[in-house]
Design an enzyme around this catalytic site. Structure first.
Site: not given
Ligand code: AP5
Length: 211
Positions: A13, A88, A123, A156, A167
């Site tokens: 994402k 979410r 990552r 991270r 997660r």
């Molecule tokens: P990346 O692009 O970083 O993936 P992502 O989907 O953004 O992953 P996140 O881990 O950031 O998502 P998340 O939703 O768990 O965490 P968030 O930070 O939002 O890609 C991942 C890896 O794969 C990278 O190394 C990239 O280079 C690689 N990659 C990407 N595309 C690829 C491809 N096509 N092929 C190969 N490799 C690839 O949230 C963190 C925490 O915050 C949550 O767990 C929660 O506790 C809290 N939080 C955030 N928002 C909320 C909310 N709305 N409500 C409640 N809690 C929340």
């Protein structure tokens, strides 16, 4: 365009949101990045969020809704935005509706659970400019150094194997129901996440009808 991106943790994402923001000339709001900054700054909100994030759980809806009400009311959001990580839960999606925010499309990036663990464990993140890399799929030019600002890359806190599994469980239980929620509203488009970032971008642009 007012776009929401949904998908499992590590589905790509954030990676695709950064590419789309460049193309569409709108800001990306990553709630995960906003929360990690609050934690780094030591704010009261950050202190509350820290425990939830480290365990791989969701921060309670009421905190997230208040945070987003404030963020979406700012000037830079008036001509569009990309939401990466919000809503979410169905409760958060209903709160977004109540704010009167008219979403144009919801993009679901689908990736199998097995691929997620590999992606998240490889990552690397820049603590300074927040650029994201992968040791195998999207490596920086120099190992562990950010291409954009030369800072040392970090892993991270929530990318540890046991946290990744939680997660994923939380995603299936609390976030996946959003896919049906938005399908019923006729807003959902789906892109299959591919093994390479550029291939996924092609799928994403096709799904969104971007030339
Ligand atoms: P990346 O692009 O970083 O993936 P992502 O989907 O953004 O992953 P996140 O881990 O950031 O998502 P998340 O939703 O768990 O965490 P968030 O930070 O939002 O890609 C991942 C890896 O794969 C990278 O190394 C990239 O280079 C690689 N990659 C990407 N595309 C690829 C491809 N096509 N092929 C190969 N490799 C690839 O949230 C963190 C925490 O915050 C949550 O767990 C929660 O506790 C809290 N939080 C955030 N928002 C909320 C909310 N709305 N409500 C409640 N809690 C929340």
């Amino acid at each position: 365009m007012k776009l929401i991106i949904v998908g499992a943790p590590g589905a790509g994402k954030g990676t695709q949101a950064a590419i789309l923001a460049d193309t569409l000339k709108v800001p990306t709001i990553s709630t995960g990045a906003v929360l990690r900054k609050e934690i780094a700054d030591g704010t009261a909100f950050g202190k509350t969020a820290d425990g939830y994030i480290k365990a791989g759980n969701l921060v309670p809806d009421e905190f997230m809704v208040e945070l987003m009400k404030d963020r979406l009311s700012r000037d830079d959001c008036q001509n569009g935005f990309i939401l990466d990580g919000f809503p979410r839960t169905v409760k958060q999606a209903e709160a977004l509706d109540e704010m009167g925010v008219a979403i144009d499309k919801v993009l679901d990036i689908e990736v199998a659970d097995e691929a997620i663990v590999e992606r998240l464990s490889g990552r690397r993140e820049c603590p300074s400019c927040r650029a994201t890399y992968h040791t195998a799929y999207n490596p920086p030019k120099q190992a562990d150094i950010c291409d954009k600002c030369s800072a040392a890359l970090t892993v991270r806190e929530d990318d540890k194997p046991e946290t990744i599994q939680n997660r994923l469980n939380v995603y299936h239980k609390s976030t996946e129901p959003l896919i049906d929620f938005y399908r019923k509203k006729g807003l959902l488009v789906v892109a299959q996440g591919q093994e390479e970032v550029t291939q996924t971008t092609k799928e994403v642009f096709r799904a969104l009808g971007i030339e």
